[in-house]
Design a protein around this motif. Structure first.
Motif, short mmCIF file in Angstrom:
data_model
loop_
_atom_site.label_atom_id
_atom_site.label_comp_id
_atom_site.label_asym_id
_atom_site.label_seq_id
_atom_site.Cartn_x
_atom_site.Cartn_y
_atom_site.Cartn_z
N ASN A 465 0.81 -1.22 0.00
CA ASN A 465 0.00 0.00 0.00
C ASN A 465 0.85 1.27 0.00
O ASN A 465 0.35 2.35 -0.33
CB ASN A 465 -0.93 0.01 1.22
CG ASN A 465 -1.98 -1.08 1.15
OD1 ASN A 465 -2.43 -1.44 0.08
ND2 ASN A 465 -2.34 -1.62 2.31
N SER A 466 2.12 1.14 0.40
CA SER A 466 3.00 2.31 0.46
C SER A 466 3.77 2.53 -0.83
O SER A 466 4.48 3.52 -0.98
CB SER A 466 4.00 2.14 1.61
OG SER A 466 4.94 1.11 1.29
N ALA A 467 3.67 1.61 -1.78
CA ALA A 467 4.49 1.67 -2.98
C ALA A 467 4.18 2.92 -3.81
O ALA A 467 3.03 3.34 -3.95
CB ALA A 467 4.26 0.42 -3.83
N CYS A 468 5.24 3.53 -4.34
CA CYS A 468 5.11 4.72 -5.19
C CYS A 468 5.92 4.50 -6.46
O CYS A 468 7.10 4.13 -6.39
CB CYS A 468 5.64 5.97 -4.49
SG CYS A 468 4.71 6.47 -3.03
N MET A 469 5.29 4.75 -7.61
CA MET A 469 5.99 4.69 -8.88
C MET A 469 6.36 6.11 -9.32
O MET A 469 5.63 7.07 -9.02
CB MET A 469 5.10 4.04 -9.94
CG MET A 469 4.74 2.59 -9.64
SD MET A 469 6.20 1.51 -9.59
CE MET A 469 6.70 1.58 -11.31
N PRO A 470 7.47 6.27 -10.03
CA PRO A 470 7.84 7.61 -10.52
C PRO A 470 6.76 8.18 -11.44
O PRO A 470 6.16 7.44 -12.23
CB PRO A 470 9.13 7.36 -11.28
CG PRO A 470 9.66 6.06 -10.76
CD PRO A 470 8.47 5.25 -10.38
N ASN A 471 6.52 9.47 -11.31
CA ASN A 471 5.57 10.17 -12.16
C ASN A 471 6.32 10.71 -13.38
O ASN A 471 7.15 11.62 -13.25
CB ASN A 471 4.92 11.30 -11.38
CG ASN A 471 3.84 12.03 -12.15
OD1 ASN A 471 3.86 12.08 -13.37
ND2 ASN A 471 2.90 12.62 -11.42
N ALA A 472 6.04 10.16 -14.54
CA ALA A 472 6.81 10.50 -15.74
C ALA A 472 6.75 11.98 -16.09
O ALA A 472 7.68 12.52 -16.70
CB ALA A 472 6.30 9.66 -16.92
N SER A 473 5.68 12.66 -15.71
CA SER A 473 5.57 14.09 -16.02
C SER A 473 6.37 14.96 -15.06
O SER A 473 6.67 16.13 -15.37
CB SER A 473 4.09 14.51 -16.00
OG SER A 473 3.55 14.38 -14.69
N VAL A 474 6.71 14.42 -13.91
CA VAL A 474 7.41 15.20 -12.88
C VAL A 474 8.91 14.94 -12.90
O VAL A 474 9.71 15.83 -12.58
CB VAL A 474 6.81 14.87 -11.49
CG1 VAL A 474 7.61 15.52 -10.37
CG2 VAL A 474 5.36 15.28 -11.42
#
Length: 497
Positions: A465-474
């Motif tokens: 639930n804590s996983a974060c993927m990189p935001n390609a626009s940021v």
């Protein structure tokens, strides 16, 4: 039910984690805070007695019925601190800590005598930096001769706690490698470094026997058992430095994942089957506490930056995070260099905190708050870049420390580093790593050995639930801001190096 205790002796507090290996549940988590002696010359010290008092207080908070069932103890300790002990086993003076930069002159003296950074990297694997133990020993010799004459044993913080528990001296390869007295490739003491520190006394006689990661440091003695309310004879594992234990507690014991810690200091490290020497000196070349090697980047100033700004603006943690997110990525060009305690990476022992790039638009609380957060992550990306340059594939970042509990921090790490981020379910990674190492040693001593990797597979669980993927626009916006940050880092070198 096998109850194992992990003790984590940190810079701000000591914590104990009580774990039932059968139910795979944490039974208790206790904590006791203490202070820090700071002086303008870079001195950062603590009394070793504070740690013992904190351990006793932490154990006293746990139900006696649980304490009576303890089978093994593992100790994690802040790295590099110099605990000088005399022949009677008494600590001679306050402990110089990992973030003590008052020994910068002694570092310069040793590096010069040993041929400089390039020679030390090619021969022993590490330069001698102010955080490491070697310069602290020379400092004692030069500045407190009477105390130095009493010196009989050189210990690290976790070694001293092991001594309190067992009455025996020992040192483990992972923590020992952070003294800057060791040849990392051969895992032996460097004769020429020891001679450079003191050419007259044989420092080898003052260094405890080295233990393998799976070996016990000893067993709980009668005195410690009485003070802690636990059975005499409980196994005490070899233990290790907090980063080495954090690697075990997050399952970073093989190629692929990196662990990043967002605490008072910031660290990023991986575990490899061979020594990793960074020719540019960005990554420290350490041994692991699992029988391998642990290349590591450490910044002395991580969440210390956000805590100072948060206190300045009178915000609680959630309010501060929300305030920082009001500013745009890159903080509108505002850059913080958070060198409040000097800095280790880059090697700026005379560093000071800086805010640069103010405009009439970005001189706001929100921009300053975001700049503080970004500075902490940018400092750690510096190490991530080193891993990539050395050819190591990075599958994910396992995030620990206070910052790991915050959604904005997790997303920022993923976007700045352009790597997926996940948080372990047991967030006290150093204490949990000490538990798992002690469980490993306990099973071996009982004649029921398991591979450490199998123990980790069974007990280290990642929080999906804590996983974060990189935001390609940021990601590109952070890349631009990071380049700007690096330009400021390079330009202050004449002031702070």
């Amino acid at each position: 039910m096998a109850i194992i205790v992990g003790i984590d002796v940190g810079t701000q507090s000591t914590k104990t984690l009580w774990y039932d290996t059968t139910s795979r549940k944490t039974l208790a988590l206790t904590q006791k805070a203490y202070g820090l002696t700071e002086r303008p010359d870079g001195t950062r010290e603590q009394d070793a007695s504070w740690w013992i008092e904190a351990i006793i207080a932490c154990f006293s908070q746990v139900d006696p019925a649980i304490r009576e069932q303890v089978e093994a103890i593992g100790v994690s300790g802040q790295q590099h601190g110099f605990v000088p002990v005399d022949a009677a086993g008494e600590v001679i003076r306050p402990v110089k800590l990992w973030n003590d930069t008052s020994t910068a002159a002694e570092c310069g003296e040793l590096n010069h005598a040993l041929g400089g950074m390039d020679d030390l990297l090619s021969r022993e694997g590490n330069p001698i930096l102010p955080g490491y133990t070697a310069s602290k020993i020379l400092w004692l010799k030069k500045h407190e001769q009477q105390s130095y004459d009493r010196l009989d044993m050189i210990l690290l913080p976790h070694d001293y706690v092991n001594f309190f528990l067992t009455g025996e001296y020992s040192m483990e390869y992972g923590d020992a490698s952070g003294t800057a007295l060791m040849d990392i490739r051969s895992r032996t003491w460097s004769e020429r470094i020891l001679a450079a520190v003191d050419s007259e006394r044989d420092l080898r006689k003052m260094l405890p026997p080295l233990r393998e990661a799976s070996e016990p440091a000893g067993h709980v003695c009668s005195r410690a058992a009485g003070l802690l309310g636990i059975p005499r004879g409980v196994l005490v594992s070899s233990g290790g430095g907090d980063n080495m234990m954090g690697a075990i507690g997050t399952g970073t014991v093989a190629d692929g994942p990196l662990t990043m810690s967002l605490g008072t200091s910031g660290t990023v490290f991986g575990c490899y089957s061979h020594p990793v020497i960074d020719s540019k000196g960005r990554l420290a070349a350490f041994c692991s506490s699992s029988g391998a090697w642990l290349p590591l980047l450490c910044t002395m100033n991580c969440t210390v930056a956000t805590e100072r700004v948060r206190e300045l603006f009178g915000k609680d943690v959630k309010s501060f995070d929300a305030l920082a997110m009001e500013a745009p990525v890159g903080s509108g060009g505002l850059v913080m260099l958070p060198y409040f305690n000097g800095e280790r990476t880059p090697n700026y022992p005379h560093g000071k905190g800086c805010l640069m790039g103010f405009t009439s638009e970005n001189m706001t609380e929100a921009h300053i708050s975001r700049a503080a957060m970004e500075s902490a992550v940018f400092g750690l990306k510096y190490g991530l870049d080193a891993f990539k340059e050395l050819g190591f594939p990075i599958t994910e970042i396992r995030l620990i420390g206070g910052g790991a509990k915050s959604g904005p921090w997790r997303h920022m790490v993923a976007d700045v580093c352009d790597v997926p981020v996940v948080v372990p379910q047991v967030t006290e990674a150093a204490a949990f790593g000490a538990v798992l190492q002690a469980y490993w040693a306990w099973g071996t001593e009982k004649g029921e050995p398991e591979e450490l990797t199998d123990i980790i597979t069974e007990h280290v669980v990642l929080d999906g639930n804590s996983a974060c993927m990189p935001n390609a626009s940021v990601v590109p916006l952070y890349q631009e801001a990071y380049v700007r940050y690096l330009s400021y880092v390079g330009n202050v070198a004449p002031l702070f190096s």
